[in-house]
Design an enzyme around this catalytic site. Structure first.
Site, PDB file in Angstrom:
ATOM      1  N   THR A   1      -3.809   9.029  -4.363  1.00  0.00           N
ATOM      2  CA  THR A   1      -3.731   9.238  -2.913  1.00  0.00           C
ATOM      3  C   THR A   1      -2.560  10.147  -2.568  1.00  0.00           C
ATOM      4  O   THR A   1      -2.680  11.042  -1.719  1.00  0.00           O
ATOM      5  CB  THR A   1      -3.611   7.877  -2.200  1.00  0.00           C
ATOM      6  OG1 THR A   1      -4.755   7.101  -2.552  1.00  0.00           O
ATOM      7  CG2 THR A   1      -3.567   8.025  -0.699  1.00  0.00           C
TER       8      THR A   1
ATOM      9  N   GLU B   1       0.842  -1.210   0.000  1.00  0.00           N
ATOM     10  CA  GLU B   1       0.000   0.000   0.000  1.00  0.00           C
ATOM     11  C   GLU B   1       0.876   1.259   0.000  1.00  0.00           C
ATOM     12  O   GLU B   1       0.555   2.259  -0.636  1.00  0.00           O
ATOM     13  CB  GLU B   1      -0.925  -0.058   1.219  1.00  0.00           C
ATOM     14  CG  GLU B   1      -1.544   1.244   1.675  1.00  0.00           C
ATOM     15  CD  GLU B   1      -2.806   1.591   0.924  1.00  0.00           C
ATOM     16  OE1 GLU B   1      -2.792   1.468  -0.306  1.00  0.00           O
ATOM     17  OE2 GLU B   1      -3.769   2.010   1.565  1.00  0.00           O
TER      18      GLU B   1
HETATM   19  N1  HSE Z   1      -6.398   7.482   4.922  1.00  0.00           N
HETATM   20  C1  HSE Z   1      -5.922   7.564   3.584  1.00  0.00           C
HETATM   21  C2  HSE Z   1      -6.073   8.984   3.083  1.00  0.00           C
HETATM   22  C3  HSE Z   1      -6.747   6.632   2.742  1.00  0.00           C
HETATM   23  O1  HSE Z   1      -7.158   9.547   3.269  1.00  0.00           O
HETATM   24  O2  HSE Z   1      -5.128   9.533   2.519  1.00  0.00           O
HETATM   25  C4  HSE Z   1      -6.289   6.555   1.334  1.00  0.00           C
HETATM   26  O3  HSE Z   1      -5.462   5.463   1.127  1.00  0.00           O
END
Ligand code: HSE
Length: 310
Positions: A185, A132
């Site tokens: 992201t 990830e």
């Molecule tokens: N918690 C993460 C974000 C989730 O909001 O950036 C995305 O992978």
């Protein structure tokens, strides 16, 4: 060709409005599938990537499923084993649905099954997180943990496995709409401010606490009042087409709360039952249909299983 092992890892909703990087839940669908089998050629190889429109690399060091699986094999001292991996992407990439987490989880879960479970499911988490990390550039488990283990999870600390499953009141359903624009992201993280004004910090903490109490007490009214992100959503909303219009439509249709799914662009809503979740879905769809924005709608209960062997 040897018989393979096929696994499924589900999509997930990270952050769940009130728990940035710490709260997430798994959906029953969509999700990714990975097939692994032993081969005579030494080492791990990705032999097929389907459903990704050529967007994902076969190079193990660059592929979330491959990299996570490789890290697990290194840990187990099994890098010499000949293993072929097929990745079947069955969900959109860069959608805010935990696509990279699903691939990473499916990769490690499949390898662990093929090797007859040398590790417990929970112990696969650090390896899935490394996959990830490749995609998001941050170590957080709010997608990976629920994707692997299922349920609505609070990750207090992923390094020490301090992860807690919250009860989910009977009937709770999620509606998720994905407008077809890509939000990486990494980019959605890079726009976030490093500091949170004290007032917002207080509000967000109160909302997270109240949301958890609501879940434990099946207090639907409290869940509805608490499910509000006053910190991250205002900063990321501009990355998502018609975010506030979709949210307003969902709220009018009777959902408990509506916010960004993970880093976006998907938008999720949590409703008290499946009937409302479907009406909310229709209302969200109408906004995008009227604006001629391509989209996909998912309606699902909270998945309590996480990754499974098929
Ligand atoms: N918690 C993460 C974000 C989730 O909001 O950036 C995305 O992978």
């Amino acid at each position: 060709m040897q018989a393979g092992i096929k696994v499924f890892a589900p999509a997930s909703v990270g952050n769940t409005a009130v728990g940035f990087d710490t709260l997430g839940f798994a959906l029953e669908h969509p999700g990714d599938e990975v097939i692994v089998r032993f081969s005579d050629k030494p080492g791990l190889r990705i032999t097929l990537i389907a459903g990704a429109d050529g967007k994902l690399p076969y190079d193990l060091e660059k592929n979330t499923a491959g990299f996570a699986a490789l890290k697990l094999l290194e840990h187990l001292g099994e890098t010499g084993r000949g293993i072929e991996m097929e990745l079947h992407k069955k969900m959109p990439i860069g959608s805010g649905l935990g696509s990279s987490a699903a691939s990473a989880v499916a990769g490690v879960f499949a390898i662990n099954e093929l090797l007859k479970r040398p590790l417990e499911k929970k112990e696969l988490l650090p390896f899935a997180m490394q996959g990830e990390y490749l995609a998001s550039g941050g170590f957080h488990a709010d997608n990976v943990a629920p994707c692997l283990l299922g349920g609505l999870l609070l990750v207090r600390d992923h390094e020490t496995f301090d992860i807690h499953r919250l009860p989910v009141p009977k009937g709770i359903y999620a509606t998720v709409i994905y407008p077809k624009v890509e939000v990486l992201t990494k980019d959605a993280r890079s726009i976030l401010s490093d500091s949170v004004p004290l007032k917002k910090f207080v509000q967000q903490n109160a909302n997270l606490g109240a949301f958890i109490i609501g879940m434990y007490n099946s207090d639907i009214g409290l869940i509805g009042r608490a499910l509000q992100d006053v910190v991250i959503e205002p900063q990321r909303a501009r990355l998502i087409p018609l975010f506030y219009e979709v949210k307003e439509a969902a709220m009018k249709a009777g959902t408990l709360g509506c916010s960004i799914s993970g880093a976006g662009p998907s938008i999720f809503a949590m409703s008290a039952n499946s009937l409302i979740a479907e009406e909310v879905g229709e209302a969200m769809k109408e906004v995008y249909s009227n604006a001629k924005i391509e989209h996909t709608l998912y309606i699902s209960p909270i998945n309590q299983e996480g990754a499974v062997k098929l």
